[in-house]
Design a protein around this motif. Sequence first.
Motif, PDB file in Angstrom:
ATOM      1  N   LEU A 229     -34.281  -6.168  13.967  1.00  0.00           N
ATOM      2  CA  LEU A 229     -33.548  -6.412  12.819  1.00  0.00           C
ATOM      3  C   LEU A 229     -33.097  -4.706  12.130  1.00  0.00           C
ATOM      4  N   LEU A 230     -34.162  -4.016  12.260  1.00  0.00           N
ATOM      5  CA  LEU A 230     -33.750  -2.605  11.639  1.00  0.00           C
ATOM      6  C   LEU A 230     -32.457  -1.822  12.543  1.00  0.00           C
ATOM      7  N   GLU A 231     -32.677  -2.154  13.586  1.00  0.00           N
ATOM      8  CA  GLU A 231     -31.524  -1.601  14.796  1.00  0.00           C
ATOM      9  C   GLU A 231     -30.332  -2.243  14.271  1.00  0.00           C
ATOM     10  N   GLU A 232     -30.387  -3.607  14.025  1.00  0.00           N
ATOM     11  CA  GLU A 232     -29.127  -4.579  13.865  1.00  0.00           C
ATOM     12  C   GLU A 232     -28.430  -3.764  12.545  1.00  0.00           C
ATOM     13  N   ILE A 233     -29.560  -3.798  11.324  1.00  0.00           N
ATOM     14  CA  ILE A 233     -28.876  -3.247  10.157  1.00  0.00           C
ATOM     15  C   ILE A 233     -28.216  -2.024  10.343  1.00  0.00           C
ATOM     16  N   GLN A 234     -28.850  -1.004  11.119  1.00  0.00           N
ATOM     17  CA  GLN A 234     -28.177   0.199  11.102  1.00  0.00           C
ATOM     18  C   GLN A 234     -26.898   0.295  11.864  1.00  0.00           C
ATOM     19  N   SER A 235     -26.734  -0.441  13.182  1.00  0.00           N
ATOM     20  CA  SER A 235     -25.451  -0.825  13.446  1.00  0.00           C
ATOM     21  C   SER A 235     -24.482  -1.387  12.629  1.00  0.00           C
ATOM     22  N   ASN A 236     -24.904  -2.581  12.019  1.00  0.00           N
ATOM     23  CA  ASN A 236     -23.998  -3.204  10.823  1.00  0.00           C
ATOM     24  C   ASN A 236     -23.568  -2.100   9.958  1.00  0.00           C
ATOM     25  N   LEU A 237     -24.239  -1.343   9.380  1.00  0.00           N
ATOM     26  CA  LEU A 237     -23.790  -0.396   8.341  1.00  0.00           C
ATOM     27  C   LEU A 237     -22.703   0.576   8.875  1.00  0.00           C
ATOM     28  N   PHE A 238     -22.885   0.808  10.102  1.00  0.00           N
ATOM     29  CA  PHE A 238     -22.045   1.874  10.719  1.00  0.00           C
ATOM     30  C   PHE A 238     -20.788   1.422  11.157  1.00  0.00           C
ATOM     31  N   ASN A 239     -20.896   0.232  11.598  1.00  0.00           N
ATOM     32  CA  ASN A 239     -19.601  -0.465  11.962  1.00  0.00           C
ATOM     33  C   ASN A 239     -18.810  -0.825  10.691  1.00  0.00           C
ATOM     34  N   ARG A 240     -19.292  -1.318   9.725  1.00  0.00           N
ATOM     35  CA  ARG A 240     -18.801  -1.661   8.483  1.00  0.00           C
ATOM     36  C   ARG A 240     -17.907  -0.292   8.125  1.00  0.00           C
ATOM     37  N   ALA A 241     -18.811   0.650   8.146  1.00  0.00           N
ATOM     38  CA  ALA A 241     -17.934   1.943   7.367  1.00  0.00           C
ATOM     39  C   ALA A 241     -17.021   2.461   8.511  1.00  0.00           C
ATOM     40  N   LYS A 242     -17.128   2.090   9.603  1.00  0.00           N
ATOM     41  CA  LYS A 242     -16.171   2.612  10.808  1.00  0.00           C
ATOM     42  C   LYS A 242     -14.984   1.778  10.425  1.00  0.00           C
ATOM     43  N   LYS A 243     -15.110   0.550  10.444  1.00  0.00           N
ATOM     44  CA  LYS A 243     -13.746  -0.172  10.150  1.00  0.00           C
ATOM     45  C   LYS A 243     -13.249   0.286   8.779  1.00  0.00           C
ATOM     46  N   SER A 244     -13.765   0.788   7.782  1.00  0.00           N
ATOM     47  CA  SER A 244     -13.100   0.856   6.544  1.00  0.00           C
ATOM     48  C   SER A 244     -12.524   2.365   6.801  1.00  0.00           C
ATOM     49  N   LEU A 245     -13.234   3.295   7.610  1.00  0.00           N
ATOM     50  CA  LEU A 245     -12.481   4.533   7.575  1.00  0.00           C
ATOM     51  C   LEU A 245     -11.297   4.438   8.593  1.00  0.00           C
ATOM     52  N   GLU A 246     -11.421   3.380   9.396  1.00  0.00           N
ATOM     53  CA  GLU A 246      -9.856   3.158  10.189  1.00  0.00           C
ATOM     54  C   GLU A 246      -8.857   2.759   9.428  1.00  0.00           C
ATOM     55  N   GLU A 247      -9.354   1.658   8.498  1.00  0.00           N
ATOM     56  CA  GLU A 247      -8.278   1.130   7.750  1.00  0.00           C
ATOM     57  C   GLU A 247      -7.964   2.170   6.520  1.00  0.00           C
ATOM     58  N   SER A 248      -8.460   3.162   6.298  1.00  0.00           N
ATOM     59  CA  SER A 248      -8.095   4.348   5.478  1.00  0.00           C
ATOM     60  C   SER A 248      -6.985   5.077   5.777  1.00  0.00           C
TER      61      SER A 248
END
Lengths: 480, 480
Positions: A387-406
Amino acid sequence: MSDIGITVKKSEDFSEWYTQVILKSELADYAPVKGCMIFREHSYAIWEKIQEIFNAKIKRTGHRNVYFPMFIPESFLKKEAEHFQGFIPQVAWVTVGGDSQLEEKLAIRPTSETIMYSTYAKWIRSWRDLPIKLNQWNSVVRWETESTRLFLRTREFLWQEGHTAHATKEEADQEVKEILDAYKDVIENYLAVPVLIGKKTEREKFAGALYTTALEAMMPDGKALQMGTSHQLGQNFSKVFNIKFLDKNEKERYVWQTSWGFSTRMIGAMVMLHGDDKGLMLPPKVAPIQVVIIPIPYKGVDAKVIQSRAREIHERLQKSTISVVLDDRAEYTPGWKFNAWELKGVPIRIEIGPRDVKKKQVTLARRDTSERIALKEDDVVNEVTKLLEEIQSNLFNRAKKSLEESIATVETYDEFKEIFRKKGGFIRACWCSNSACEEKIKDETGATIRTVPLEKEKIFSKCVYCGEEAKEVVYFAKAY
Amino acid sequence: MSDIGITVKKSEDFSEWYTQVILKSELADYAPVKGCMIFREHSYAIWEKIQEIFNAKIKRTGHRNVYFPMFIPESFLKKEAEHFQGFIPQVAWVTVGGDSQLEEKLAIRPTSETIMYSTYAKWIRSWRDLPIKLNQWNSVVRWETESTRLFLRTREFLWQEGHTAHATKEEADQEVKEILDAYKDVIENYLAVPVLIGKKTEREKFAGALYTTALEAMMPDGKALQMGTSHQLGQNFSKVFNIKFLDKNEKERYVWQTSWGFSTRMIGAMVMLHGDDKGLMLPPKVAPIQVVIIPIPYKGVDAKVIQSRAREIHERLQKSTISVVLDDRAEYTPGWKFNAWELKGVPIRIEIGPRDVKKKQVTLARRDTSERIALKEDDVVNEVTKLLEEIQSNLFNRAKKSLEESIATVETYDEFKEIFRKKGGFIRACWCSNSACEEKIKDETGATIRTVPLEKEKIFSKCVYCGEEAKEVVYFAKAY
């Protein structure tokens, strides 16, 4: 409860939210000396993690840590004119030592090029002495006059500064790139902050560099934040400080140099990007505490049984590599503890209540999604690790998506201004490479070129400002 | 060879020997700014080891690292009169920031009590907030006017400073003791420097402390070197900075405080104590490189075979926890390498020559005894591990013996003066506890009371100076 929680919403008053999160989560505090901050244990532990990760990387590639004095004589700073002009308005000066006025005033390092390179000149004689690849972890002082923003703008901050010397331009180019890659790994894979990478324009480059490369992140308020820089210094400093070596043919040559740094401001970026209305949200790989266990004594089961079960789970997790705290303080309620640990950004909470004890399970709560998961006691170490690994990826992926949208691609200056005014973010546009256009855009909109991609992107229009032939696709933004 | 070796004997010119060892082993260098030094990679790596060891210890006992600003407003320093008097002659002052004269001049921290405690007053409200146990690793500045001695006297040096606040005097006493024990462990069991432990007299205690405890080592030139101090501050600072808490009965009380520190001067002590005419001698537990492997290509066996055997041994040791370097540079001879690595103090050298290859063995050379040992290749990891431990103990035992031999017990002042003049060292004598006697002995001989044992030793004479009733057995020495 209200006294510990955040009283504004991130979406409504970003700036106030940011300050409250930092102060209330006890990451940091204002210092009693103007313009300075205190790195409290919660942020310093994150900084220690970053140090550990980055030290391991650079030591593997032959770099070593050192410590040079914090004092730089004025005459040293003056030697490289461009460098001096770049830093002089921001220098703090020591003029008195003990009872006496100093003959020459001393700068407190704003950066250490000059003090280090004057010594490199002494250490380097032959090709056998190259490369020199040194790094220091220290604090630097830049006398900011604008108001303090914790982690982002303070008169003293913590950073690392690397300083290398090489026999050839190619080796120095390669070093610049190697460090850029190392920075990208730390920033994206540990802090979970996605970045755009590229060169700086002449106007934005480091004072005294041949060229500057940098990593830029996008914050939720539409402004870009520079996460680290890696400079090819060319022979600018070696010619000024006379750093020469005899090559294998006994010919005297000047060395090629690089310098590179990142600072505690990256902690600020991480706070802004991942935090929410409940407080901090720490990526598991840099969270000083990854899991908190909270026993929930309640009618139906003896409190002692719940406590002892909590201790058992605690021990089990402690034996793994997971960083875990058992919060069994009697003076606070479980509800208060939930809020307090959410505020501090701990990625996973484990609750152990009467129902859990009866069913030989624990209840996990994810900080990133608020999801609650029941889990067999025996699976706890494996599942928490996953789960720790999953949270790590989730935070990055969320942020990556908003970077791209920006990122907004524009062809005209009208579009540029409209989009930029509305939402900030990165404006992707074509540019003629002329500093005059860059300067005018900055004057008229406040946006600067944050990055010129290392691999040229395909030109899709004329220069967004002057309409002449474009030479580069670049990314504009308002900078922190 | 002569250009890299030490050109004086330790026994003949100790001071010159010390400087040469440090410069030539590349532990450190003079900085281009007066009174300051550069911690080069070889000494900084030792400092990093010390940090790692000490951090692990104090974190286990609930301490946390933080970072407070380097600037201290003059008014803060002035608040505790004794403290101010103690430090003021040695302060470096920042008077100008950017373009402007500062309204209040700022000291660069000589130590951080005042800046930290003004903030503790804000953080501490209730017994729930106690204890506070914080530590920082930073550099401090004391504007020395005497000439620089590398590691021992420079205007800026590296240290750690711990600052704790407790509800009761007993807890603070216990903290002072706990840290003293931690220091003893680091200094004796890692740096292999044996110490005398005790309290300081009123005259020698820290400015602002209730009492000071310290660890004192004896150097080969007969002078004592303070390796660390742990202070009970009582309520001196809490009353001045108004650090109060509500106890469990809702009664307002002042906290009890401690502060404690050790610095990079302990590296100087280690150099002086263990080094010899060939250079440094590093205790294995803090040696950044514990083993160096030197292939010796020579007729009889193909050089490639020797190289590949050396690489094999290197890999085998790397897989263990041993820190090892393979020096297969072609541009230096084996003889040159032997000297260079001995100079740098590496505990074990492994030679692999034609004879070794033929016999499937390696040849070990101990830095501490110069003994050479042939070893089956297959035993190398086990035997090197054991030998590193043996070298560690041997260095400590040798130093412990000379510490014991340096102590002279005297009953009369004539004996005191004669022995002290002849050989320095520790003079063990009885004292009436009167500062006047202490002061006179210092004026007449240069010796000060370095330590008053924590467990009182049995009185064996009248006061060595005045002949009145003695109250304590104490240890005098000339201090670094």
